[in-house]
Design an enzyme around this catalytic site. Structure first.
Site, PDB file in Angstrom:
ATOM      1  NE  ARG A   1      -1.584   1.621   3.729  1.00  0.00           N
ATOM      2  CZ  ARG A   1      -1.019   2.800   4.021  1.00  0.00           C
ATOM      3  NH1 ARG A   1      -1.270   3.863   3.284  1.00  0.00           N
ATOM      4  NH2 ARG A   1      -0.194   2.906   5.044  1.00  0.00           N
ATOM      5  CB  THR A   2       1.697   4.033  -1.939  1.00  0.00           C
ATOM      6  OG1 THR A   2       0.786   4.006  -3.037  1.00  0.00           O
ATOM      7  CG2 THR A   2       2.906   3.165  -2.235  1.00  0.00           C
ATOM      8  CB  SER A   3      -0.393   7.586   1.625  1.00  0.00           C
ATOM      9  OG  SER A   3       0.021   6.885   2.767  1.00  0.00           O
ATOM     10  CB  THR A   4      -0.495   9.839  -2.724  1.00  0.00           C
ATOM     11  OG1 THR A   4       0.910   9.710  -2.940  1.00  0.00           O
ATOM     12  CG2 THR A   4      -0.755  10.561  -1.407  1.00  0.00           C
TER      13      THR A   4
ATOM     14  CD  GLN B   1       3.272   7.762  -1.071  1.00  0.00           C
ATOM     15  OE1 GLN B   1       2.394   6.946  -0.839  1.00  0.00           O
ATOM     16  NE2 GLN B   1       3.882   8.447  -0.127  1.00  0.00           N
TER      17      GLN B   1
END
Length: 182
Positions: A7-10, A13
């Site tokens: 997972r990345t936040s945005t 990324q």
């Protein structure tokens, strides 16, 4: 079976997501679930839920780092309890933590508590810094990004482009488009 979760936040990324994918593949994960969503809004973590649902007794859910999985101790406890009920272990590559062992469970709980403490301290310092900057007249808040593009929104709307397409094209929220067009 080893099941990976990245997972990345945005959406920006991409390198971070690629690095996680590489590490999970190197760890021999047979299936990898990926998403790009903030950990703050845990209700929208569709791929995490899918990864947990996919796991069967004897499987191991693998993540590269603890902060890719959960933001708070409470959320982590919920995830680990759900996995334990299914007979699934959790492995965190960074730190070599495996909840399939008593030492791994202990280390996970300690690290989660420390991570939450660090985050709370960072947020407290951030609030203090913003308060000081406001008091000094140096902090005006963030500039409204959508309103700065109001002319572009109106031009595209006049050309007949639908509101949702305008939002997507300009990279702003659909509610901002509706607000500008009102």
């Amino acid at each position: 079976m080893l099941i990976g979760y990245a997972r990345t936040s945005t959406l920006d990324q991409k390198a971070g997501l690629e690095a996680q994918r590489r590490d999970l593949t190197s760890a021999r994960c047979e299936k990898i679930f990926e998403e790009q969503v903030s950990s703050v809004n845990v209700e929208q973590r569709v791929k995490l839920d899918a990864a947990i649902d996919f796991c069967r007794a004897g499987d191991v859910l693998v993540v590269t780092k603890l902060d890719r999985l959960a933001r708070s101790v409470a959320h982590l406890v919920t995830i680990t309890e759900t996995l334990a009920e299914k007979g699934v272990a959790l492995r965190i590559l960074d730190g070599a933590i495996d909840t399939g062992t008593p030492n791994g469970r202990l280390m996970l709980n300690m690290l989660a508590s420390i991570a939450q403490f660090e985050r709370e301290i960072m947020l407290e310092r951030q609030r203090e810094g913003i308060a000081k900057a406001k008091a000094d007249g140096k902090y005006k808040g963030r500039k409204a990004t959508a309103m700065a593009r109001a002319d572009e929104v109106k031009k595209l709307a006049d050309e007949g482009m639908p509101s949702l397409k305008i939002a997507e094209t300009l990279g702003i929220g659909k509610s901002s488009v509706y607000r500008i067009l009102r």
